[in-house]
Design a protein around this motif. Structure first.
Motif, mmCIF file in Angstrom:
data_model
loop_
_atom_site.group_PDB
_atom_site.id
_atom_site.type_symbol
_atom_site.label_atom_id
_atom_site.label_comp_id
_atom_site.label_asym_id
_atom_site.label_seq_id
_atom_site.Cartn_x
_atom_site.Cartn_y
_atom_site.Cartn_z
ATOM 1 N N LYS A 51 27.439 81.169 18.216
ATOM 2 C CA LYS A 51 26.149 80.636 17.754
ATOM 3 C C LYS A 51 25.073 80.482 18.821
ATOM 4 O O LYS A 51 24.043 79.852 18.564
ATOM 5 C CB LYS A 51 26.384 79.288 17.078
ATOM 6 N N ASN A 75 17.840 71.956 11.896
ATOM 7 C CA ASN A 75 18.360 71.621 13.238
ATOM 8 C C ASN A 75 19.287 70.405 13.192
ATOM 9 O O ASN A 75 18.815 69.263 13.268
ATOM 10 C CB ASN A 75 17.196 71.359 14.197
ATOM 11 N N ASN A 94 22.053 74.444 25.515
ATOM 12 C CA ASN A 94 20.864 75.236 25.178
ATOM 13 C C ASN A 94 19.941 74.441 24.273
ATOM 14 O O ASN A 94 18.735 74.618 24.299
ATOM 15 C CB ASN A 94 21.266 76.495 24.387
ATOM 16 N N VAL A 149 10.434 70.598 28.689
ATOM 17 C CA VAL A 149 9.800 70.813 27.378
ATOM 18 C C VAL A 149 9.205 72.213 27.400
ATOM 19 O O VAL A 149 8.316 72.508 28.201
ATOM 20 C CB VAL A 149 8.715 69.746 27.117
ATOM 21 N N PHE A 150 9.733 73.060 26.505
ATOM 22 C CA PHE A 150 9.341 74.476 26.530
ATOM 23 C C PHE A 150 7.987 74.701 25.848
ATOM 24 O O PHE A 150 7.928 75.136 24.701
ATOM 25 C CB PHE A 150 10.412 75.324 25.846
HETATM 26 N N1 UFG Z 1 13.478 72.697 23.506
HETATM 27 C C1 UFG Z 1 12.931 72.211 24.680
HETATM 28 N N2 UFG Z 1 13.740 72.046 25.752
HETATM 29 C C2 UFG Z 1 15.076 72.324 25.720
HETATM 30 C C3 UFG Z 1 15.639 72.817 24.515
HETATM 31 C C4 UFG Z 1 14.806 73.008 23.435
HETATM 32 O O1 UFG Z 1 11.722 71.952 24.756
HETATM 33 O O2 UFG Z 1 15.757 72.141 26.742
HETATM 34 C C5 UFG Z 1 12.622 72.843 22.312
HETATM 35 C C6 UFG Z 1 12.552 74.250 21.746
HETATM 36 O O3 UFG Z 1 11.507 74.979 22.362
HETATM 37 C C7 UFG Z 1 12.296 73.951 20.268
HETATM 38 C C8 UFG Z 1 13.043 72.652 20.017
HETATM 39 O O4 UFG Z 1 13.200 72.056 21.309
HETATM 40 O O5 UFG Z 1 10.919 73.724 20.045
HETATM 41 C C9 UFG Z 1 14.416 72.839 19.400
HETATM 42 O O6 UFG Z 1 15.161 73.763 20.175
HETATM 43 P P1 UFG Z 1 16.745 73.962 19.950
HETATM 44 O O7 UFG Z 1 17.199 74.931 20.989
HETATM 45 O O8 UFG Z 1 17.419 72.645 19.894
HETATM 46 O O9 UFG Z 1 16.836 74.574 18.497
HETATM 47 P P2 UFG Z 1 16.116 75.880 17.890
HETATM 48 O O10 UFG Z 1 15.173 75.420 16.852
HETATM 49 O O11 UFG Z 1 15.605 76.782 18.931
HETATM 50 O O12 UFG Z 1 17.377 76.634 17.266
HETATM 51 C C10 UFG Z 1 18.229 75.998 16.344
HETATM 52 C C11 UFG Z 1 19.651 76.476 16.540
HETATM 53 C C12 UFG Z 1 19.774 77.926 16.194
HETATM 54 C C13 UFG Z 1 19.234 78.174 14.834
HETATM 55 C C14 UFG Z 1 17.850 77.632 14.684
HETATM 56 C C15 UFG Z 1 17.453 77.717 13.242
HETATM 57 O O13 UFG Z 1 20.049 76.307 17.872
HETATM 58 O O14 UFG Z 1 21.132 78.263 16.199
HETATM 59 O O15 UFG Z 1 17.791 76.263 15.064
HETATM 60 O O16 UFG Z 1 16.140 77.508 13.042
HETATM 61 F F1 UFG Z 1 19.207 79.497 14.612
#
Ligand code: UFG
Length: 338
Positions: free
Chosen positions: A85, A179, A198, A217-218
């Motif tokens: 995943k 999420n 991640n 914060v990305f």
């Molecule tokens: N983010 C940060 N810093 C970090 C990690 C994340 O700022 O260290 C931000 C990301 O840019 C995003 C938000 O936090 O805006 C959430 O990021 P996550 O990595 O926690 O989750 P995502 O939304 O990127 O992805 C998640 C799951 C995936 C799935 C997706 C479905 O990890 O497996 O949701 O929408 F596919």
């Protein structure tokens, strides 16, 4: 009690779902290869459920081993969580993702077919919507994926859609999670990533416990209320209940392809999550704004009316509950479940 096979049942969402199944009167049977979960999760689940939970330490890519589980147990339905995943890893190792995620699914369906087991819930993801044209996202939005992990989710949705057309007696539910964060209130099970996380929430909790220095914060230049990415964070216990409600629905409905968004319907920014976590831990959290992460989208949150109307699914926990329980798990397991 109906037996429900939970593949990946020792993992983050799987383990919480096992407890929700027990609450709803099902008998969960776990299959897990423990590639991304600790065997100790099983002891903890038995403690929390206050009963033994059968577990097979096998890989779903091993069809013979999977067949044996069906020979030994009459299985009413399967909830298929097992799969890789990590988005970034899937870009680096696409074949590994296709091999593992697709073969395990095909094995599950073939073995179900051979044993006349007719109910399958597939653990899908909001990732299948790609960058949506608008938010909130409805189930009938166009599907589009941008990385091999997401493509395995979409391919499996398509494979299962073809399969139910050819086998109308077979029922499939595709649950698209937004999420998931949070943990069981006991703090005994929760999200337990290997290495540097991640995802946002485990990263934040590791900063709070002092294992990581600060949250990155990305990006803060997205077209959102504070410029940071907006997501639909949903408590893993709510998600877990969503699976039991889906099984109940499958027991009584005539449709053979059910598709639901599981989220809260509410978008929260990265800064919202950090600030809510500050309330939960009782002190400020160090963070730094860095560049956007490749592949991220600005906003992603669900419309969950369909799951509410057809399943009675409604998330009951708010962002503070999610932060508090994630923090409780991190504090009780500073080095994960070892
Ligand atoms: N983010 C940060 N810093 C970090 C990690 C994340 O700022 O260290 C931000 C990301 O840019 C995003 C938000 O936090 O805006 C959430 O990021 P996550 O990595 O926690 O989750 P995502 O939304 O990127 O992805 C998640 C799951 C995936 C799935 C997706 C479905 O990890 O497996 O949701 O929408 F596919």
């Amino acid at each position: 009690m109906k037996n429900v096979l939970v593949t990946g049942g020792a993992g983050y969402i799987g383990s919480h779902t096992v407890l929700a199944l027990v609450d709803y009167g099902y008998n969960p049977i776990i299959v897990d290869n423990f590639s991304n979960a600790s065997p100790k999760v099983i002891d903890r689940l038995e403690k929390l459920a206050n009963r033994p939970i059968k577990c097979y330490s096998i890989d779903c890519c091993d069809k013979k081993a999977l067949e044996q589980v069906f020979v030994e147990n009459e299985i009413f339905g399967v909830i298929h969580f097992a799969g890789y995943k990590a988005v970034g890893e899937s870009v680096q190792k696409p074949l590994m993702y296709y091999q593992n995620n697709l073969i395990s699914l095909l094995n599950v369906v073939e073995v179900m077919h051979e044993h006349n087991c007719l109910n399958l819930i597939f653990s899908s993801s909001a990732t299948v919507y790609g960058a949506p044209k608008s938010v909130p996202i409805y189930e009938d939005f166009p599907l589009h994926v941008t990385n091999p992990y997401g493509r395995t989710k979409l391919m499996i949705e398509e494979i299962l859609t073809d399969y139910v057309k050819a086998n109308p007696e077979f029922k499939v539910a595709l649950l698209r999670y937004f999420n998931p964060i949070g943990a069981h209130e006991s703090g005994l099970i929760g999200e337990d990533p290997n290495g540097i996380p991640n995802n946002l929430m485990p990263y934040i909790t590791q900063v709070c416990i002092g294992k990581l220095d600060h949250v990155r914060v990305f990006g803060n230049d997205y077209p959102t209320k504070d410029g940071t990415g907006v997501r639909d964070y949903v408590h893993v216990m709510d998600l877990a209940v969503g699976h039991s409600l889906t099984l109940k629905k499958m027991e009584n409905c005539s449709e053979n392809l059910l598709i639901y968004n599981l989220g809260t319907g509410k978008g929260s920014s990265v800064l919202d999550v950090i600030h809510e976590m500050e309330k939960a831990v009782g002190h400020s959290i160090k963070y730094e704004i860095v560049a956007r992460r490749a592949g991220d989208i600005a906003e992603c949150y669900a419309n969950c009316d369909k799951a509410y109307q057809e399943l009675g699914f409604k998330a009951k926990y708010n962002l503070f509950d999610m932060c508090k329980s994630s923090w409780n798990f991190q504090q009780k397991n500073p080095n994960g479940i070892k």
